[in-house]
Design an enzyme around this catalytic site. Structure first.
Site, PDB file in Angstrom:
ATOM      1  CD  GLU A 142      71.249 107.822  11.297  1.00 37.78           C
ATOM      2  OE1 GLU A 142      70.622 106.360  12.084  1.00 37.78           O
ATOM      3  OE2 GLU A 142      71.279 108.475  10.832  1.00 37.78           O
ATOM      4  N   GLY A 154      68.622 104.730  13.899  1.00 39.19           N
ATOM      5  CA  GLY A 154      69.621 103.855  13.299  1.00 39.19           C
ATOM      6  C   GLY A 154      69.843 102.768  12.780  1.00 39.19           C
ATOM      7  CD  GLU A 160      66.242 109.727  13.717  1.00 39.16           C
ATOM      8  OE1 GLU A 160      65.436 110.318  12.527  1.00 39.16           O
ATOM      9  OE2 GLU A 160      67.267 108.790  13.237  1.00 39.16           O
ATOM     10  CB  ALA A 196      69.757 105.147  18.325  1.00 38.52           C
TER      11      ALA A 196
END
Lengths: 257, 268
Positions: free
Chosen positions: A111, A108, A131, A65
């Protein structure tokens, strides 16, 4: 519509979307996710499209991200911005999505790949949820889809250590469908899309829905659900065509009816 | 910025498409210190990236090819807390080097000019081919000081000489001379000592004229086949051929065959 962070094209019945923020390794910001969801929904509505290919290009899928966007945010700000709303729309796409992953799919990016229905990975692909090293946890399915894909022990290790796994490990644990040389990733993903695109579209769509249903229901409810979808497909012309072709020993010609 | 004390542990020269990497600590028989690990990895990465280089020769300056870990180097044993971790030392210093060599899509030929011992033996085995002088010897020396093989020897050695011989060589640590090395498949070719570099270089130059993409894919496919089953190897061959079939050199190969002339490969 003009997109800034993605590129959208089509190849026959395949809709192709490329994440396109090359300067930042396709870091996922809210703008990109929003564009991606719009593009996916456009393909989903387009009756000439039967399968969707999602790629990050030939260097990286998405390296996470956009941290800069979040670094100074407060809890309330993030919550009220409802940044995951687009992610929720992503999982309502009805057509199959095949991810072609080269290089990093982190945070992300991992994901996003897992939110797709299948993954074709390059030999150099790396999947991870780093993360934890930022003092947070995955927020777009990284603890949920990963666990369902690879099981508790492996998911715990990936999420708690933040260390990425290789394409080969990802294949072993069932996170990806196949691992191929980096030069061939898009080709192989495209072949998979084309194979799916040649099937009866209604059956493909309900098959996807039924498989996904298995993740959030009991086995009894899931079987009941599956049976109803099974009966439903006998109302399509493609079912008649498929079975007639089988009996007549010829290739079916599905028309999406 | 004067820093005359820095030793140039690795020399890199280029000649007719061949990158020649020379281990350059002759006074210590080219033993690995941390600097040599770093410099050698960099040299391999440089030649991997350099489009002018289409084949690589690795050799040692002076009497030895490489005598392995410099046991007098204080960094030989990385201290972690109170107890030394040789495992971490191998992971950080040697494993990336061996992987960089096997992953490079260009052929690497060792010109083994003298002793290749311990990690130096592993280094020679991690090359794709070995040309040896009559003064060359391979020594899986680890066991002599109470260690087990590292830097790829446990993987390469049995592939090259078979499990039984690999066990013998690794468990005894005995010297394998040049002649025996060729006999048992540890080396490709024996060359008189004073012609070693010249002959190896000539061979490498011929490879450098070849279809580099196809040669790189060959290397990938052979290493891949070593850790897969027959079905996996066959599928990988199909994948690799897909790639080779799109190369310019393949078009040139076909054209030269049809036109009955020697091919002019450009490595593209």
């Amino acid at each position: 519509m003009e997109y800034q962070s993605i590129q959208m094209s089509r190849e026959g019945a395949i809709g192709r979307i490329q994440l396109y923020r090359p300067k930042v390794l396709n870091a996922l910001n809210t703008g990109l996710i929003s564009e991606l969801v719009q593009a996916l929904e456009a393909f989903d509505r387009d009756s000439t499209i039967r399968c969707i290919l999602l790629t990050g290009g030939n260097r990286v899928f998405a390296a996470g991200a956009d941290i800069g966007e979040m670094a100074t945010a407060t809890s309330a700000e993030l919550m009220l911005s409802n940044q995951f709303a687009d992610w929720d729309r992503l999982r309502r796409i009805k057509k199959p999505i095949v991810a072609a992953v080269v290089g990093y799919a982190l945070g992300g990016g991992c994901e996003l790949a897992m939110a797709c229905d299948m993954i074709v990975a390059a030999e150099n692909a790396r999947f991870g949820q780093p993360e934890i090293d930022l003092g947070i946890i995955p927020g777009a399915g990284g603890t949920q889809r990963l666990t369902r894909a690879v099981g508790k022990a492996r998911a715990m290790e990936i999420v708690l250590t933040g260390s990425p796994i290789t394409a080969q490990e990802a294949l072993h644990v069932g996170l990806v469908n196949r691992v191929v040389p980096v030069e061939n990733v898009e080709l192989e993903a495209m072949k998979l899309c084309q194979q799916i695109a040649s099937k009866a579209p209604a059956a493909v769509q309900l098959a996807k829905e039924s498989v996904l249903k298995s993740f959030d229901t009991t086995i009894a409810d899931g079987l009941d659900y599956e049976q109803k979808l099974f009966y439903l497909l006998f109302s399509t012309e493609d079912q008649k065509e498929g079975m007639n072709a089988f009996v007549e020993k010829r290739k079916p010609h599905f028309q999406g009816k | 910025m004067e820093n005359t004390q820095v030793e140039q542990t690795v020399l890199l020269t280029k000649e007719d498409g061949v990158g020649v990497i020379t281990l350059n600590r002759p006074h210590l028989f080219n033993a690995f210190n941390t600097q040599l690990n770093v410099d050698l990895l960099k040299a391999f990465k440089d030649v991997a990236k350099d489009p002018e280089v289409r084949a690589v020769v690795l050799t040692g300056a002076g009497k030895a090819f490489c005598s392995g870990q410099d046991l007098s180097d204080p960094a030989a044993i990385q201290v972690q807390g109170d107890s030394p971790s040789l495992g971490d030392s191998v992971r950080k210093r040697y494993n990336p080097l061996i992987l960089a060599m096997t992953e490079m899509e260009k052929p690497i030929i060792a010109a083994v000019n003298g002793a290749a011992a311990g990690a130096g033996c592993s280094l020679a085995l991690a090359c794709d081919m070995r040309f040896v002088s009559d003064r060359a010897k391979f020594v899986e020396a680890f066991v002599r000081i109470g260690l087990a093989p590292d830097s790829g020897s446990s993987w390469f050695l049995p592939q090259l000489v078979g499990v039984g011989r690999a066990m013998e060589l690794a468990m005894t640590g005995r010297d394998v001379g040049a002649e025996e090395a060729v006999q048992i498949g540890l080396a490709n070719q024996l060359v008189p000592h004073d012609r070693l570099l010249e002959e190896t270089l000539a061979f490498a130059k011929r490879l450098a004229q070849g279809p580099t993409r196809a040669i790189g894919l060959t290397k990938r496919a052979i290493y891949k086949a070593m850790d897969t089953d027959i079905a996996g190897a066959l599928e990988y061959e199909a994948q690799v051929q897909e790639i080779a079939g799109k190369s310019k050199d393949f078009l040139e190969g076909i054209a030269s065959f049809v036109e009955k002339r020697p091919p002019q490969y450009r490595g593209e």
